[in-house]
Design a protein around this motif. Sequence first.
Motif, PDB file in Angstrom:
ATOM      1  N   SER A  15       4.579  22.133 -34.886  1.00  0.00           N
ATOM      2  CA  SER A  15       4.076  21.537 -36.118  1.00  0.00           C
ATOM      3  C   SER A  15       2.633  21.064 -35.953  1.00  0.00           C
ATOM      4  CB  SER A  15       4.954  20.349 -36.535  1.00  0.00           C
ATOM      5  OG  SER A  15       4.745  19.245 -35.683  1.00  0.00           O
ATOM      6  N   VAL A  16       1.880  21.156 -37.039  1.00  0.00           N
ATOM      7  CA  VAL A  16       0.496  20.688 -37.027  1.00  0.00           C
ATOM      8  C   VAL A  16       0.449  19.197 -36.742  1.00  0.00           C
ATOM      9  CG1 VAL A  16      -1.591  20.398 -38.427  1.00  0.00           C
ATOM     10  CG2 VAL A  16      -0.242  22.491 -38.634  1.00  0.00           C
ATOM     11  N   LEU A  17       1.446  18.482 -37.241  1.00  0.00           N
ATOM     12  CA  LEU A  17       1.510  17.035 -37.047  1.00  0.00           C
ATOM     13  C   LEU A  17       1.621  16.706 -35.558  1.00  0.00           C
ATOM     14  CD1 LEU A  17       1.634  14.538 -38.965  1.00  0.00           C
ATOM     15  CD2 LEU A  17       4.105  14.548 -38.604  1.00  0.00           C
ATOM     16  N   GLU A  18       2.511  17.419 -34.858  1.00  0.00           N
ATOM     17  CA  GLU A  18       2.697  17.144 -33.434  1.00  0.00           C
ATOM     18  C   GLU A  18       1.479  17.557 -32.622  1.00  0.00           C
ATOM     19  OE1 GLU A  18       5.928  17.808 -29.811  1.00  0.00           O
ATOM     20  OE2 GLU A  18       6.192  18.857 -31.712  1.00  0.00           O
ATOM     21  N   ILE A  19       0.880  18.699 -32.976  1.00  0.00           N
ATOM     22  CA  ILE A  19      -0.318  19.151 -32.269  1.00  0.00           C
ATOM     23  C   ILE A  19      -1.436  18.124 -32.404  1.00  0.00           C
ATOM     24  CG2 ILE A  19      -2.174  20.875 -32.265  1.00  0.00           C
ATOM     25  CD1 ILE A  19      -0.075  22.963 -33.054  1.00  0.00           C
ATOM     26  N   SER A  20      -1.619  17.608 -33.624  1.00  0.00           N
ATOM     27  CA  SER A  20      -2.658  16.605 -33.867  1.00  0.00           C
ATOM     28  C   SER A  20      -2.368  15.318 -33.094  1.00  0.00           C
ATOM     29  CB  SER A  20      -2.756  16.295 -35.364  1.00  0.00           C
ATOM     30  OG  SER A  20      -3.060  17.460 -36.105  1.00  0.00           O
ATOM     31  N   GLY A  21      -1.087  14.930 -33.058  1.00  0.00           N
ATOM     32  CA  GLY A  21      -0.708  13.730 -32.322  1.00  0.00           C
ATOM     33  C   GLY A  21      -0.941  13.879 -30.831  1.00  0.00           C
ATOM     34  N   VAL A  22      -0.660  15.076 -30.315  1.00  0.00           N
ATOM     35  CA  VAL A  22      -0.860  15.347 -28.894  1.00  0.00           C
ATOM     36  C   VAL A  22      -2.342  15.280 -28.524  1.00  0.00           C
ATOM     37  CG1 VAL A  22      -0.769  17.158 -27.132  1.00  0.00           C
ATOM     38  CG2 VAL A  22       1.240  16.675 -28.532  1.00  0.00           C
ATOM     39  N   ILE A  23      -3.177  15.948 -29.307  1.00  0.00           N
ATOM     40  CA  ILE A  23      -4.614  15.998 -28.992  1.00  0.00           C
ATOM     41  C   ILE A  23      -5.220  14.600 -29.021  1.00  0.00           C
ATOM     42  CG2 ILE A  23      -6.860  16.804 -29.803  1.00  0.00           C
ATOM     43  CD1 ILE A  23      -5.460  19.353 -30.787  1.00  0.00           C
ATOM     44  N   SER A  24      -4.957  13.860 -30.084  1.00  0.00           N
ATOM     45  CA  SER A  24      -5.518  12.506 -30.185  1.00  0.00           C
ATOM     46  C   SER A  24      -4.918  11.584 -29.135  1.00  0.00           C
ATOM     47  CB  SER A  24      -5.286  11.932 -31.592  1.00  0.00           C
ATOM     48  OG  SER A  24      -3.909  11.955 -31.938  1.00  0.00           O
ATOM     49  N   GLY A  25      -3.641  11.804 -28.784  1.00  0.00           N
ATOM     50  CA  GLY A  25      -3.000  10.984 -27.768  1.00  0.00           C
ATOM     51  C   GLY A  25      -3.601  11.192 -26.386  1.00  0.00           C
ATOM     52  N   ILE A  26      -3.851  12.451 -26.043  1.00  0.00           N
ATOM     53  CA  ILE A  26      -4.452  12.754 -24.748  1.00  0.00           C
ATOM     54  C   ILE A  26      -5.859  12.168 -24.665  1.00  0.00           C
ATOM     55  CG2 ILE A  26      -5.371  14.627 -23.315  1.00  0.00           C
ATOM     56  CD1 ILE A  26      -2.994  16.323 -24.231  1.00  0.00           C
ATOM     57  N   LEU A  27      -6.614  12.296 -25.733  1.00  0.00           N
ATOM     58  CA  LEU A  27      -7.976  11.761 -25.742  1.00  0.00           C
ATOM     59  C   LEU A  27      -7.981  10.242 -25.553  1.00  0.00           C
ATOM     60  CD1 LEU A  27      -9.661  13.839 -28.594  1.00  0.00           C
ATOM     61  CD2 LEU A  27     -10.263  13.851 -26.173  1.00  0.00           C
ATOM     62  N   CYS A  28      -7.063   9.547 -26.229  1.00  0.00           N
ATOM     63  CA  CYS A  28      -7.070   8.083 -26.146  1.00  0.00           C
ATOM     64  C   CYS A  28      -6.674   7.612 -24.754  1.00  0.00           C
ATOM     65  CB  CYS A  28      -6.175   7.469 -27.227  1.00  0.00           C
ATOM     66  SG  CYS A  28      -4.408   7.420 -26.856  1.00  0.00           S
ATOM     67  N   VAL A  29      -5.699   8.257 -24.130  1.00  0.00           N
ATOM     68  CA  VAL A  29      -5.270   7.834 -22.793  1.00  0.00           C
ATOM     69  C   VAL A  29      -6.340   8.167 -21.754  1.00  0.00           C
ATOM     70  CG1 VAL A  29      -3.550   8.160 -20.975  1.00  0.00           C
ATOM     71  CG2 VAL A  29      -2.827   8.041 -23.357  1.00  0.00           C
ATOM     72  N   TYR A  30      -6.961   9.337 -21.892  1.00  0.00           N
ATOM     73  CA  TYR A  30      -8.019   9.709 -20.948  1.00  0.00           C
ATOM     74  C   TYR A  30      -9.190   8.723 -21.023  1.00  0.00           C
ATOM     75  CZ  TYR A  30     -11.937  12.184 -18.856  1.00  0.00           C
ATOM     76  OH  TYR A  30     -13.031  12.509 -18.092  1.00  0.00           O
ATOM     77  N   LEU A  31      -9.591   8.382 -22.241  1.00  0.00           N
ATOM     78  CA  LEU A  31     -10.705   7.447 -22.405  1.00  0.00           C
ATOM     79  C   LEU A  31     -10.340   6.048 -21.908  1.00  0.00           C
ATOM     80  CD1 LEU A  31     -12.009   8.578 -25.914  1.00  0.00           C
ATOM     81  CD2 LEU A  31     -13.180   8.844 -23.720  1.00  0.00           C
ATOM     82  N   SER A  39     -11.397   4.779 -26.699  1.00  0.00           N
ATOM     83  CA  SER A  39      -9.989   5.198 -26.643  1.00  0.00           C
ATOM     84  C   SER A  39      -9.200   4.632 -27.822  1.00  0.00           C
ATOM     85  CB  SER A  39      -9.347   4.735 -25.332  1.00  0.00           C
ATOM     86  OG  SER A  39      -9.209   3.326 -25.303  1.00  0.00           O
ATOM     87  N   TRP A  40      -9.611   3.475 -28.312  1.00  0.00           N
ATOM     88  CA  TRP A  40      -8.826   2.794 -29.344  1.00  0.00           C
ATOM     89  C   TRP A  40      -8.801   3.496 -30.702  1.00  0.00           C
ATOM     90  CZ3 TRP A  40      -5.485  -0.112 -27.225  1.00  0.00           C
ATOM     91  CH2 TRP A  40      -5.783  -0.783 -26.033  1.00  0.00           C
ATOM     92  N   PRO A  41      -9.913   4.039 -31.214  1.00  0.00           N
ATOM     93  CA  PRO A  41      -9.820   4.772 -32.481  1.00  0.00           C
ATOM     94  C   PRO A  41      -8.888   5.980 -32.389  1.00  0.00           C
ATOM     95  CG  PRO A  41     -12.112   4.323 -31.933  1.00  0.00           C
ATOM     96  CD  PRO A  41     -11.311   3.889 -30.763  1.00  0.00           C
ATOM     97  N   PHE A  42      -8.968   6.721 -31.270  1.00  0.00           N
ATOM     98  CA  PHE A  42      -8.077   7.872 -31.093  1.00  0.00           C
ATOM     99  C   PHE A  42      -6.624   7.412 -30.963  1.00  0.00           C
ATOM    100  CE2 PHE A  42     -12.086   9.857 -29.659  1.00  0.00           C
ATOM    101  CZ  PHE A  42     -12.047  11.010 -30.436  1.00  0.00           C
ATOM    102  N   ALA A  43      -6.424   6.255 -30.338  1.00  0.00           N
ATOM    103  CA  ALA A  43      -5.074   5.710 -30.197  1.00  0.00           C
ATOM    104  C   ALA A  43      -4.479   5.391 -31.567  1.00  0.00           C
ATOM    105  CB  ALA A  43      -5.105   4.456 -29.331  1.00  0.00           C
TER     106      ALA A  43
END
Length: 205
Positions: A15-31, A39-43
Amino acid sequence: MIFILAITDWLKSQSVLEISGVISGILCVYLAARNNIWSWPFAIISVSLYIIIFFEAKLYADAGLQVYFLITNIYGWYFWSRKSEQEDKVPVSFATRKSLLISLAAILIFTLLLGTFLYKGTDASFPYLDSFCTACSLVAQLFLARKIIENWLIWIFVDVIYVGVYLVKDLHLTAGMYALYVLIATMGYINWKKEYKQSKLPLNT
């Protein structure tokens, strides 16, 4: 070629929803592991998406956890921005023995209460395990917002469990994301501990 086609077909089924959640989630944790305030806006974006994802998967404790994350993400953004004029960023620290004991007691009580409620009152999957992971995540997220180094150790422990849960629930992208979280959390622990040691070194005169 067959392998590439199989990967392509699998991605199309996500799903597009899950893909978007994954990408933003990885970015927030990495930052966050890099001690970067962005990291907080992406979170905030990621948890907003996962409120919907987990509710649809009947992981109600996880869905409720995302609401808590949304609140603590806003708080974390605020707290991390409260650096003094002499500091480049808010310094990291270790948890006190008292805070660790209180956190452990809170995790046990929360797991028992929420797990029992979900077991008896809902059709939740893995009510007690889900509640335990939720309780640990509540503590870890608060520690992260307060820049307490032990947050990464809790995340490593919880994320390993979540990988198995999400595989069982056929949330394959999310399971992969949490496997990556384990690696990033390990990096975060190493980076924050190194930064803490450097902050304690005497300044050159």
